[in-house]
Write a protein that holds these residues in place. Structure first.
Motif, PDB file in Angstrom:
ATOM      1  N   ALA A 288      22.872  43.832  33.634  1.00 41.76           N
ATOM      2  CA  ALA A 288      24.323  43.623  33.625  1.00 41.76           C
ATOM      3  C   ALA A 288      24.921  44.039  32.280  1.00 41.76           C
ATOM      4  O   ALA A 288      26.006  44.641  32.231  1.00 41.76           O
TER       5      ALA A 288
ATOM      6  N   ALA B 160      25.018  47.789  32.139  1.00 45.58           N
ATOM      7  CA  ALA B 160      26.084  48.288  33.010  1.00 45.58           C
ATOM      8  C   ALA B 160      27.452  48.135  32.346  1.00 45.58           C
ATOM      9  O   ALA B 160      28.302  49.032  32.412  1.00 45.58           O
ATOM     10  N   SER B 161      27.666  46.999  31.690  1.00 47.37           N
ATOM     11  CA  SER B 161      28.940  46.757  31.014  1.00 47.37           C
ATOM     12  C   SER B 161      29.145  47.737  29.855  1.00 47.37           C
ATOM     13  O   SER B 161      30.251  48.258  29.642  1.00 47.37           O
TER      14      SER B 161
ATOM     15  N   GLU C 290      30.071  51.138  31.218  1.00 46.86           N
ATOM     16  CA  GLU C 290      31.465  51.129  31.674  1.00 46.86           C
ATOM     17  C   GLU C 290      32.414  51.326  30.495  1.00 46.86           C
ATOM     18  O   GLU C 290      33.379  52.098  30.570  1.00 46.86           O
ATOM     19  N   GLU C 291      32.105  50.645  29.402  1.00 43.75           N
ATOM     20  CA  GLU C 291      32.949  50.759  28.212  1.00 43.75           C
ATOM     21  C   GLU C 291      32.898  52.174  27.638  1.00 43.75           C
ATOM     22  O   GLU C 291      33.904  52.708  27.157  1.00 43.75           O
TER      23      GLU C 291
ATOM     24  N   GLY D 267      33.669  54.700  31.360  1.00 44.64           N
ATOM     25  CA  GLY D 267      34.490  54.259  32.477  1.00 44.64           C
ATOM     26  C   GLY D 267      35.688  55.130  32.790  1.00 44.64           C
ATOM     27  O   GLY D 267      36.014  55.355  33.954  1.00 44.64           O
TER      28      GLY D 267
ATOM     29  N   SER E  53      33.013  52.182  40.214  1.00 43.75           N
ATOM     30  CA  SER E  53      33.085  52.211  38.756  1.00 43.75           C
ATOM     31  C   SER E  53      31.701  52.496  38.182  1.00 43.75           C
ATOM     32  O   SER E  53      30.681  52.363  38.875  1.00 43.75           O
TER      33      SER E  53
ATOM     34  N   GLU F  33      30.181  50.761  35.967  1.00 45.70           N
ATOM     35  CA  GLU F  33      29.458  49.493  35.908  1.00 45.70           C
ATOM     36  C   GLU F  33      28.845  49.154  37.263  1.00 45.70           C
ATOM     37  O   GLU F  33      27.667  48.777  37.352  1.00 45.70           O
ATOM     38  N   GLU F  34      29.628  49.305  38.323  1.00 42.53           N
ATOM     39  CA  GLU F  34      29.111  49.022  39.668  1.00 42.53           C
ATOM     40  C   GLU F  34      27.994  49.985  40.045  1.00 42.53           C
ATOM     41  O   GLU F  34      27.004  49.587  40.678  1.00 42.53           O
TER      42      GLU F  34
ATOM     43  N   SER G  53      25.915  51.455  37.982  1.00 43.55           N
ATOM     44  CA  SER G  53      24.722  51.098  37.211  1.00 43.55           C
ATOM     45  C   SER G  53      24.005  49.906  37.828  1.00 43.55           C
ATOM     46  O   SER G  53      22.778  49.888  37.957  1.00 43.55           O
TER      47      SER G  53
END
Length: 283
Positions: free
Chosen positions: A182, A185-186, A189-190, A193, A210, A212-213, A215
């Protein structure tokens, strides 16, 4: 096979001259080949390539069915001196993997447990996994054709696998691994994204839109591919151990039986080795 044929097959000077030797050998080869093709494909399956789930389950269930029917045939040869007829097999089992596995377990229960090493994996999940595989072998492998031809749709087999097996496996994943995934993934995204457009769907039908999703879906796919493929491999190993035992018993009774261990040697390995395999090729 008649009683006379069974007697004629005993104690051949050249096993290749026996009418049962080559069909048994070829059937074992088909079972081993399709099992390994199916497992290799399932290990590569992911949310971006759902066709690998379909192809993997298609080959795997064919191989598992053949291995279990071979086991039943050999047990009948050992215990009754002859094979069951084609009609007897169809009437008793058809293509029902659940009934076939129950028959293999009955055979196993009538043998000294000290003869066996392997057990069924994931006792809290295995029944649902076998139910899914039996359902796939009989009906849901035609899911897409059924949808296109207007038949009342069932649940997509990939989503069904994740419902019955994937989610329970993910629930068993170590918490630290889930948290680490997680966090990665975050961070992705940063970083990425606003630079990527993603439109996809996870195995259980949840939209992936996205970085994140995507990943998280990728990590979930990999974990279920690894653990789910191991579950299927260990199930095959459980069946093959009984098959090999019945083959040796038949040979001991003087029948012309191939050395089945040669076809399925890959499956006679411990959990750690099987779980870390990414290819099950026997060529």
């Amino acid at each position: 096979m008649t009683d006379k044929q069974a007697t004629d097959d005993k104690c051949p000077t050249d096993p290749w001259q026996s009418p049962i030797f080559q069909p048994l050998m070829h059937e074992a080869g088909i079972a081993a080949q399709t099992l390994c093709i199916g497992l290799t494909t399932l290990r590569k399956a992911n949310y971006m390539q759902p066709e690998k789930y379909y192809g993997g389950f298609f080959s795997y269930t064919i191989g598992l069915e053949r291995a279990m029917k071979l086991t039943i045939l050999l047990d009948s040869l050992v215990e009754q001196g002859k094979f069951p007829t084609d009609q007897q097999l169809k009437k008793a089992y058809g293509h029902d993997l659940g009934k076939l596995l129950a028959a293999v377990q009955t055979i196993r229960a009538n043998i000294d447990p000290g003869e066996f090493r392997w057990k069924l994996p994931y006792p809290e999940i295995i029944d649902d996994a076998v139910f899914f595989l039996a359902e796939f072998a009989k009906t849901t492998r035609y899911y897409n054709l059924d949808v296109l031809s207007g038949k009342a749709p069932s649940l997509d087999p990939v989503a069904r696998w994740f419902q019955l097996v994937g989610k329970p496996l993910l629930a068993k994943r170590p918490a630290r691994q889930t948290l680490r995934n997680a966090a990665r993934a975050s961070a992705l995204e940063e970083l990425m994204g606003d630079k990527m457009l993603i439109r996809s769907m996870s195995e259980d039908g949840i939209p992936v839109s996205s970085v994140e999703e995507a990943s998280i879906a990728e990590h979930n796919s990999e974990y279920v591919a690894k653990e789910g493929t191991f579950l299927c491999t260990a199930l095959a190993r459980y069946v093959i151990e009984v098959l090999r035992h019945r083959g040796l018993a038949a040979r001991g009774a003087g029948h012309a039986i191939p050395a089945f261990g040669d076809f399925f040697a890959l499956f006679n390995n411990d959990d750690a080795l099987l779980k870390n395999r990414k290819s099950f090729s026997i060529t």
